[in-house]
Write an enzyme that holds these catalytic residues in place. Sequence first.
Site, short mmCIF file in Angstrom:
data_model
loop_
_atom_site.label_atom_id
_atom_site.label_comp_id
_atom_site.label_asym_id
_atom_site.label_seq_id
_atom_site.Cartn_x
_atom_site.Cartn_y
_atom_site.Cartn_z
N ASP A 265 -3.44 1.69 1.88
CA ASP A 265 -4.72 1.64 0.72
C ASP A 265 -6.27 1.99 1.70
O ASP A 265 -6.00 2.47 2.96
CB ASP A 265 -4.60 0.13 0.70
CG ASP A 265 -5.37 0.21 -0.46
OD1 ASP A 265 -5.41 -1.25 -0.85
OD2 ASP A 265 -6.69 0.75 -0.86
C1 GLC Z 1 -9.03 -0.17 -2.53
C2 GLC Z 1 -8.15 -0.82 -3.57
C3 GLC Z 1 -7.04 -0.17 -4.28
C4 GLC Z 1 -6.93 0.85 -4.87
C5 GLC Z 1 -7.83 2.02 -3.32
C6 GLC Z 1 -8.24 3.35 -3.45
O1 GLC Z 1 -9.50 -1.23 -1.51
O2 GLC Z 1 -7.13 -2.30 -3.14
O3 GLC Z 1 -6.05 -1.16 -5.04
O4 GLC Z 1 -6.29 1.90 -5.00
O5 GLC Z 1 -8.64 1.45 -2.58
O6 GLC Z 1 -9.56 2.80 -5.12
#
Ligand code: GLC
Length: 720
Positions: A265
């Site tokens: 993430d």
């Molecule tokens: C965010 C979220 C995740 C998302 C990623 C990219 O922090 O936790 O669900 O897909 O970043 O935007």
Amino acid sequence: MASKRVEELISSMSLEEKLGEMTQLAPFFFGVDESMDLTGPMAELGLQEEDIKYIGSTLNSFGAEKNIAMQKKHMAEQPHGIPLLFMADVIHGFRTIFPIPLAMGCSFQPAACEKAAEVAAKESTAAGIQLTFAPMADLVRDPRWGRVMESPGEDPYLNARMTEAAVKGFQGEDPREKGRMAACVKHFAGYGAAEGGRDYNTVDLSDGILREFYLPAYHAGIDAGAKMVMTSFNIMNRIPAGASKMLFDQILRKEWGFTGTVISDFAAANETIIHGYAKDGAEAAQRYIQAGCDIEMMSSHYIHHGKELLEQGKLSMEEIDRSVRHILTLKEELGLFENPFKDADPEAEKALALCDEHRAAARDVARKSVVLLKNEGVLPLDSKKKGLKIGLAGPFATSRNVLGGWAGTGSHVSTLEMGMQEMFPDAELVTAMTEELGAMQEGIFDVEDRVEETCKALRNCDVILAAVGENPMDTGEAASRTCLRLSPNQEKLLYELHKLGKPVVMILFSGRPLEIRPVLPYADAVVQAWFLGTEAGTALADILSGAYNPSGRLSISFPQTVGQIPVYYNHYRTGRPLGSAEGRYVSRYLDCPNEPLFPFGYGLSYARYQYSGFQVAVDQDGILTKVTVENISNTAGVETVQCYTHDLAGSVVRPVMELKAFQQVELAPHQKQGVTFRITREMLRFPNDRSEFVFEPGEFEIMVGHSSSEVLTGKVSLDA
Ligand code: GLC
């Protein structure tokens, strides 16, 4: 086994190329002007211009023309012409927005979820996206957590069905096909169990609870063929999830046989340092790569420390090649080596966005996601009635801000007012106190008190719609709340409208169950509208007019009060369950019932269904249960017949109820239909205290009914 092309590339790529392939950066690192609201900490990544040509993927870059140009530039500079992979958060729609996933969970219709994903894939791939960071499969029990809006709900079985449906909708039979894209199951694992419902907070689950409740939906997404898995921010039992070999090597790869790609993430690899797990960037890189995380999103430790880790023998080239192999194979599976632009097409992008077909699909899924929580003879309203005077009050009466998280706002949205004008052309609509509710994120906690003038303006209406709720910005990521009540002036509006003696319909716009017990007595009807997306207004008008008979059922319990959280239906019995003994020494609260305000599976209809002929029998294949459902009203409707089991004794304690199956039956007035459920021994398996999924013979209760609190129960013994 990787292809010859992939293996040849790996053998000829430099270490810089390999480490770059394992890194994902936002578009503006590619020299593209992109003013975007990034969701994580944008630490200074310390990258040089020449690093960028090695980068393997980007996130949230939208637009066919832009992405085609970006791809051409990148491939011209990448030493082997390896194409970029364009990923994005396409969560519940792209340009045509569908209901938030929690609302779609309440449809109890996987096909609806699949349709939403299919439309989202068509629109976003035309805009140059090739993989979506969806479906989110985190089981949720705590509405204080803002991201409950992204989850299908609190039940492992329902969440599994909705997750696999979403993967099928995004990927189809082959994500290489036009209009299809790769799916990414997230956030692995257990992100929804954050302590206190506070985002990013500690998660500590026993292996049994993890496997019994939290893992099934991710597993279903993997079994449905999802190409990617995303790590979660939380620690899992004192180790940052993305660095957990138990999760990613043992469970995901070895037990489930996942052969796809794992991505972190947003800057989660870097957060292993902040957690106090990795002592520095080098250790962060080492632990994340060795746990099996192939792509580092928006932090740069792989690039900065890969070389030194190899030289120090703390990492092997095989471990790096393993990740590069996953990534290149993913690009190959998407056909990017033959067509690096995939479906990017400016003309198609324009033609597909918000087209009538997609809006019709959004409206259909939206009305199936609405849950009727209360109705004391008020709904449906007669759209043919001449001279009907309808009051519309509250911050969501005329608001376009009803798309929900990950969807922005848009001028194309159908508001409640617009939906009512279209559905009730002969009615007089009187609006008052329609000031939109600001966001707590921006320091706004209420609307202005215009209750007195509103009551004066609406006192002669035949019925009043009170459109209340929470700002969508106060749901989703980093949007946890400790108080779930409506703001004081919204509550006051309901109290005072009630005094007018006219029917009041409370329509709730929220991304989570709100604490509505204080205002429930002041509403004659309650419609849980969630955030329904582009066609919110028309879908609600379909419900309010009876053009569509509400069929939604809650996929998450509504607590009586925040103090009750977590409250969910599939709990364990305890040794002193309420009612098991006289007197005080039982598991209860002194100041609140144990039951939620509204339970899992609950939802009203304009029709009335009667269950009869309930039978439960055992045969060589397991348990067979039958029931007859009759629509005893004059209104057609869709009933979701739910089938639960209770394993009365096991080598570990068992939940008092577990949803094992459900069927939706469409019934004309006074029509009846037999419904049969087959419960096999396989379906009754559970993780024992050695993490083995076992079936244990014994006595089982089988429950069939309208919700988790309205069931017919039979008991059987099932042998091995
Ligand atoms: C965010 C979220 C995740 C998302 C990623 C990219 O922090 O936790 O669900 O897909 O970043 O935007």
